[in-house]
Write a protein that holds these residues in place. Structure first.
Motif, PDB file in Angstrom:
ATOM      1  N   UNK A 162       0.842  -1.204   0.000  1.00  0.00           N
ATOM      2  CA  UNK A 162       0.000   0.000   0.000  1.00  0.00           C
ATOM      3  C   UNK A 162       0.876   1.252   0.000  1.00  0.00           C
ATOM      4  N   UNK A 163       1.994   1.211   0.701  1.00  0.00           N
ATOM      5  CA  UNK A 163       2.910   2.343   0.735  1.00  0.00           C
ATOM      6  C   UNK A 163       3.520   2.593  -0.641  1.00  0.00           C
ATOM      7  N   UNK A 164       3.887   1.529  -1.351  1.00  0.00           N
ATOM      8  CA  UNK A 164       4.429   1.691  -2.710  1.00  0.00           C
ATOM      9  C   UNK A 164       3.420   2.366  -3.624  1.00  0.00           C
ATOM     10  N   UNK A 165       2.167   1.945  -3.517  1.00  0.00           N
ATOM     11  CA  UNK A 165       1.128   2.531  -4.363  1.00  0.00           C
ATOM     12  C   UNK A 165       0.942   4.014  -4.067  1.00  0.00           C
ATOM     13  N   UNK A 166       1.055   4.391  -2.807  1.00  0.00           N
ATOM     14  CA  UNK A 166       0.831   5.788  -2.427  1.00  0.00           C
ATOM     15  C   UNK A 166       2.044   6.664  -2.698  1.00  0.00           C
ATOM     16  N   UNK A 167       3.240   6.160  -2.377  1.00  0.00           N
ATOM     17  CA  UNK A 167       4.449   6.975  -2.512  1.00  0.00           C
ATOM     18  C   UNK A 167       4.952   7.035  -3.950  1.00  0.00           C
ATOM     19  N   UNK A 168       4.738   5.957  -4.702  1.00  0.00           N
ATOM     20  CA  UNK A 168       5.313   5.887  -6.037  1.00  0.00           C
ATOM     21  C   UNK A 168       6.720   5.332  -6.032  1.00  0.00           C
ATOM     22  N   UNK A 169       7.209   4.933  -4.848  1.00  0.00           N
ATOM     23  CA  UNK A 169       8.530   4.304  -4.734  1.00  0.00           C
ATOM     24  C   UNK A 169       8.518   3.362  -3.541  1.00  0.00           C
ATOM     25  N   UNK A 170       9.559   2.548  -3.440  1.00  0.00           N
ATOM     26  CA  UNK A 170       9.580   1.463  -2.462  1.00  0.00           C
ATOM     27  C   UNK A 170      10.301   1.891  -1.176  1.00  0.00           C
ATOM     28  N   UNK A 171       9.663   1.613  -0.026  1.00  0.00           N
ATOM     29  CA  UNK A 171      10.273   1.908   1.274  1.00  0.00           C
ATOM     30  C   UNK A 171      10.217   0.679   2.186  1.00  0.00           C
ATOM     31  N   UNK A 172      10.370  -0.484   1.581  1.00  0.00           N
ATOM     32  CA  UNK A 172      10.293  -1.720   2.357  1.00  0.00           C
ATOM     33  C   UNK A 172      11.338  -1.753   3.462  1.00  0.00           C
ATOM     34  N   UNK A 173      12.551  -1.303   3.181  1.00  0.00           N
ATOM     35  CA  UNK A 173      13.611  -1.339   4.194  1.00  0.00           C
ATOM     36  C   UNK A 173      13.241  -0.486   5.402  1.00  0.00           C
ATOM     37  N   UNK A 174      12.688   0.691   5.167  1.00  0.00           N
ATOM     38  CA  UNK A 174      12.290   1.577   6.260  1.00  0.00           C
ATOM     39  C   UNK A 174      11.158   0.967   7.069  1.00  0.00           C
ATOM     40  N   UNK A 175      10.096   0.536   6.390  1.00  0.00           N
ATOM     41  CA  UNK A 175       8.938   0.010   7.099  1.00  0.00           C
ATOM     42  C   UNK A 175       9.270  -1.291   7.824  1.00  0.00           C
ATOM     43  N   UNK A 176      10.166  -2.080   7.256  1.00  0.00           N
ATOM     44  CA  UNK A 176      10.593  -3.300   7.931  1.00  0.00           C
ATOM     45  C   UNK A 176      11.351  -2.975   9.212  1.00  0.00           C
ATOM     46  N   UNK A 177      12.212  -1.947   9.141  1.00  0.00           N
ATOM     47  CA  UNK A 177      12.946  -1.536  10.342  1.00  0.00           C
ATOM     48  C   UNK A 177      11.982  -1.085  11.430  1.00  0.00           C
ATOM     49  N   UNK A 178      10.943  -0.340  11.054  1.00  0.00           N
ATOM     50  CA  UNK A 178       9.928   0.069  12.027  1.00  0.00           C
ATOM     51  C   UNK A 178       9.217  -1.147  12.625  1.00  0.00           C
ATOM     52  N   UNK A 179       8.772  -2.048  11.747  1.00  0.00           N
ATOM     53  CA  UNK A 179       7.925  -3.158  12.176  1.00  0.00           C
ATOM     54  C   UNK A 179       8.649  -4.119  13.099  1.00  0.00           C
ATOM     55  N   UNK A 180       9.964  -4.212  12.975  1.00  0.00           N
ATOM     56  CA  UNK A 180      10.741  -5.165  13.762  1.00  0.00           C
ATOM     57  C   UNK A 180      11.015  -4.686  15.192  1.00  0.00           C
ATOM     58  N   UNK A 181      10.694  -3.438  15.484  1.00  0.00           N
ATOM     59  CA  UNK A 181      10.991  -2.916  16.817  1.00  0.00           C
ATOM     60  C   UNK A 181      10.000  -3.419  17.854  1.00  0.00           C
ATOM     61  N   UNK A 182      10.456  -3.610  19.077  1.00  0.00           N
ATOM     62  CA  UNK A 182       9.512  -3.928  20.158  1.00  0.00           C
ATOM     63  C   UNK A 182       8.469  -2.814  20.281  1.00  0.00           C
ATOM     64  N   UNK A 183       7.225  -3.210  20.413  1.00  0.00           N
ATOM     65  CA  UNK A 183       6.158  -2.221  20.562  1.00  0.00           C
ATOM     66  C   UNK A 183       5.507  -1.787  19.273  1.00  0.00           C
ATOM     67  N   UNK A 184       6.123  -2.098  18.127  1.00  0.00           N
ATOM     68  CA  UNK A 184       5.517  -1.726  16.851  1.00  0.00           C
ATOM     69  C   UNK A 184       4.406  -2.705  16.487  1.00  0.00           C
ATOM     70  N   UNK A 185       3.350  -2.174  15.840  1.00  0.00           N
ATOM     71  CA  UNK A 185       2.255  -3.014  15.375  1.00  0.00           C
ATOM     72  C   UNK A 185       1.783  -2.516  14.021  1.00  0.00           C
ATOM     73  N   UNK A 186       1.507  -3.439  13.113  1.00  0.00           N
ATOM     74  CA  UNK A 186       0.815  -3.137  11.865  1.00  0.00           C
ATOM     75  C   UNK A 186      -0.587  -3.684  12.024  1.00  0.00           C
ATOM     76  N   UNK A 187      -1.584  -2.818  11.867  1.00  0.00           N
ATOM     77  CA  UNK A 187      -2.951  -3.214  12.156  1.00  0.00           C
ATOM     78  C   UNK A 187      -3.873  -2.753  11.041  1.00  0.00           C
TER      79      UNK A 187
END
Length: 273
Positions: free
Chosen positions: A153-178
């Motif tokens: 969904x982020x790729x569709x909105x931004x027009x470019x890929x940020x998988x590395x950034x979002x993965x770094x966020x998601x892997x942190x303690x306390x992070x949730x994708x909902x």
């Protein structure tokens, strides 16, 4: 303004994360040391020292599709009005030019007045909102969603890929994708408040329902950086008790790149885009 050409601009390393956090904490920003490590691992961070003390920074975070984000432009109070911020932004722009990247940033009103004469073009506007909460959460957390769904969904909105950034966020303690009702968002820890974003939805009602579900499952203050053109979303947030803290102006330096297919309701943060 004092001449500072003899003060070297240096590139910082991962060992400088804690020193960077001192600067952003002085500015009352919400970044954590883990945020600084993202810039230092995935991007290029320039700095200026006064002896052993780090006194100024600026970061360039490259993304795919020939895009990069400039942020973390910070100068400690005792060293301001010496041209450090301009020199560090120039270093970021030069690094982006050498790599053929279009540079973006989200500026405060004061910052926009500085970046405009440098050649930055205004694009969309953001509004930072805060919800004050204390006490116990009123409801369980909404359903968890897969990281790949958020990244797509982020790729569709931004027009470019940020998988590395979002993965770094998601892997942190306390992070949730909902997700709920077709809306999806990431919530993560900040230094002083939890942060929702990016947030995507098919309409404002779905976006507001997801924010409400998140808020009911949290027990402390929450920040959100909403896209100002999402009028119904902003109106719904303020009606629900969120307060607007400050505006940001998104600006671009360089040629336009591929546009996204949709406008998000909230972004990952002014430091990340």
């Amino acid at each position: 303004m004092v001449a500072t050409d003899d003060v070297p601009v240096i590139q910082l390393g991962v060992e400088d994360a804690a020193a960077g956090l001192v600067l952003s904490t002085e500015a009352h920003w919400n970044q954590t040391e883990e945020d600084w490590r993202v810039f230092l691992h995935q991007g290029i961070v320039f700095g200026i020292r006064n002896g052993s003390q780090l006194v100024a920074t600026a970061a360039l975070l490259p993304y795919s599709g020939e895009n990069a984000w400039i942020s973390m432009v910070l100068v400690t109070a005792s060293q301001r009005r010496r041209g450090f911020a301009t020199r560090l932004v120039d270093a970021c722009l030069e690094a982006a030019r050498k790599r053929g990247l279009t540079s973006w940033l989200d500026a405060t009103p004061d910052g926009a007045a500085v970046y405009g004469p440098l050649g930055f073009t205004p694009t969309l506007q953001l509004r930072r909102l805060r919800l004050e909460k204390s006490g116990q959460a009123l409801a369980p957390a909404p359903s968890a969603a897969p990281r790949d769904a958020l990244c797509e969904r982020d790729r569709r909105a931004a027009g470019f890929d940020r998988t590395a950034l979002l993965s770094a966020f998601a892997q942190r303690p306390g992070s949730r994708i909902i997700s709920t009702k077709g809306a999806i968002a990431l919530i993560r820890d900040g230094r002083t408040a939890r942060h929702i974003g990016p947030l995507f939805a098919n309409d404002a009602a779905d976006a507001l329902a997801l924010v409400d579900a998140i808020a009911r499952s949290e027990n402390g203050p929450i920040l959100l950086d909403a896209v100002a053109s999402q009028d119904a979303f902003l109106a719904g947030l303020t009606t629900a008790g969120w307060t607007i803290e400050r505006p940001f102006q998104r600006m671009r330096f360089g040629p336009a790149t591929a546009a996204g297919e949709e406008v998000p309701f909230a972004v990952a943060g002014p430091e990340f885009g």
